[in-house]
Design an enzyme around this catalytic site. Sequence first.
Site, PDB file in Angstrom:
ATOM      1  N   GLY A 110      27.134  15.235  39.353  1.00  0.00           N
ATOM      2  CA  GLY A 110      25.953  15.511  40.169  1.00  0.00           C
ATOM      3  C   GLY A 110      26.237  16.567  41.216  1.00  0.00           C
ATOM      4  O   GLY A 110      27.314  16.583  41.821  1.00  0.00           O
TER       5      GLY A 110
ATOM      6  N   ARG B  20      27.277  17.082  32.850  1.00  0.00           N
ATOM      7  CA  ARG B  20      28.134  16.000  32.364  1.00  0.00           C
ATOM      8  C   ARG B  20      28.438  16.283  30.895  1.00  0.00           C
ATOM      9  O   ARG B  20      27.588  16.799  30.174  1.00  0.00           O
ATOM     10  CB  ARG B  20      27.453  14.647  32.553  1.00  0.00           C
TER      11      ARG B  20
ATOM     12  N   ASP C 143      34.004  10.757  40.752  1.00  0.00           N
ATOM     13  CA  ASP C 143      34.945   9.896  40.044  1.00  0.00           C
ATOM     14  C   ASP C 143      35.144  10.321  38.587  1.00  0.00           C
ATOM     15  O   ASP C 143      36.263  10.363  38.090  1.00  0.00           O
ATOM     16  CB  ASP C 143      34.443   8.448  40.103  1.00  0.00           C
TER      17      ASP C 143
ATOM     18  N   THR D  32      30.495  14.600  45.962  1.00  0.00           N
ATOM     19  CA  THR D  32      29.499  13.595  45.582  1.00  0.00           C
ATOM     20  C   THR D  32      28.776  13.115  46.828  1.00  0.00           C
ATOM     21  O   THR D  32      29.416  12.895  47.875  1.00  0.00           O
ATOM     22  CB  THR D  32      30.134  12.390  44.867  1.00  0.00           C
TER      23      THR D  32
ATOM     24  N   ASP E 180      27.521  10.252  47.204  1.00  0.00           N
ATOM     25  CA  ASP E 180      27.641   8.793  47.318  1.00  0.00           C
ATOM     26  C   ASP E 180      28.691   8.340  48.324  1.00  0.00           C
ATOM     27  O   ASP E 180      28.673   7.191  48.766  1.00  0.00           O
ATOM     28  CB  ASP E 180      27.959   8.174  45.954  1.00  0.00           C
TER      29      ASP E 180
ATOM     30  N   ASP F 230      31.709   7.483  47.877  1.00  0.00           N
ATOM     31  CA  ASP F 230      32.425   6.298  47.407  1.00  0.00           C
ATOM     32  C   ASP F 230      33.842   6.587  46.927  1.00  0.00           C
ATOM     33  O   ASP F 230      34.536   5.670  46.472  1.00  0.00           O
ATOM     34  CB  ASP F 230      31.638   5.619  46.281  1.00  0.00           C
TER      35      ASP F 230
ATOM     36  N   ARG G  79      23.656   4.154  43.029  1.00  0.00           N
ATOM     37  CA  ARG G  79      23.658   3.225  41.890  1.00  0.00           C
ATOM     38  C   ARG G  79      24.751   2.187  42.030  1.00  0.00           C
ATOM     39  O   ARG G  79      24.566   1.016  41.703  1.00  0.00           O
ATOM     40  CB  ARG G  79      23.842   4.020  40.590  1.00  0.00           C
TER      41      ARG G  79
END
Length: 326
Positions: free
Chosen positions: A14, A75, A106, A129, A131, A133, A175
């Site tokens: 992303g 992707r 990741d 990213t 996110d 994370d 997500r």
Amino acid sequence: MNKIGRIGVFTSGGDAPGMNACIRAVVRTALFHGLKVIGIKRGYEGMIDGDFIKMNASSVSDIIQRGGTILKSARSDRFRTPGGREYAAKNLREWGIEAVVAIGGDGTITGANIFSKEYGIPFVACPGTIDNDLYGTDYTIGYDTALNTAVYAIDKIRDTASSHNRLFFVEVMGRDAGFLALNSGIGGGAEAVLVPETKTDIQSLFDTLERGWNRKKTSFIIVVAEGDDAGGAFEVARKVQERFEQFDARVTVLGHIQRGGSPTCMDRVNSSELGMAAVNALIAGEHSILLGKMKGELSKTPFSHAIKSHNEISPNLLELVRVLSA
């Protein structure tokens, strides 16, 4: 590792605001040290297709303020196969690429780890990213911009919620991780935040809304991460509406608006620092590491560790939401 003369750089997964700033730093740092730079378009997919371009200082002019990624992103299911990785390795060799900077999340790091072990090509990664994370950095590239985008949106929704006495459910990206939801919820003054890391207690949400209603509160904001186990904002809104007929409940899904836009100053500086550090690491013979910032200092986390671990949301922030919504 022998001295390198040519490196590749790509973005994968992303898109995230700040990726362009990171590309710029990689290219200009490499040129500063006398290296040649090849841009790999569309991530691993472009690596398999040989979608490469030579890059110079002009290639990255006037991009630090732009969102998205000039190298495009994608992707790649083909890269998951041995045959796809074989094509990618062949193309890297034909272009004389001796080391690679990967910018992504990741999945990008997992791919780099496998590929580097199979073909011996040195990779380092920068955490791109929204996110936030990835283990090994306090802030990923794009997170600060996405967070501020979400907060600005929540502020605007709060205005209309107050004007019409409405209950708004705002769904943000996340997500598998609740960093965006939790921090945008706190920053936006939300009455409740639902995240994937904790099991959603619908009754507790009902209790929060009941307390607010009893003290004559007429508008509410509930922030829901898309990966929340209760089913997302629409499903939670349905359950709440069934329980509280007096509420005029609405749902707003922020979606991909969180990915776009001009990166914040923090994202520009962070991305630039990590891009330079990635090139310096390759020059020093380091590889298979994720570059990040932890407690203000540059960090280097082995791919194997970065893949196995993930950042965890703060229990203190979860408690903060609960206390402030009382």
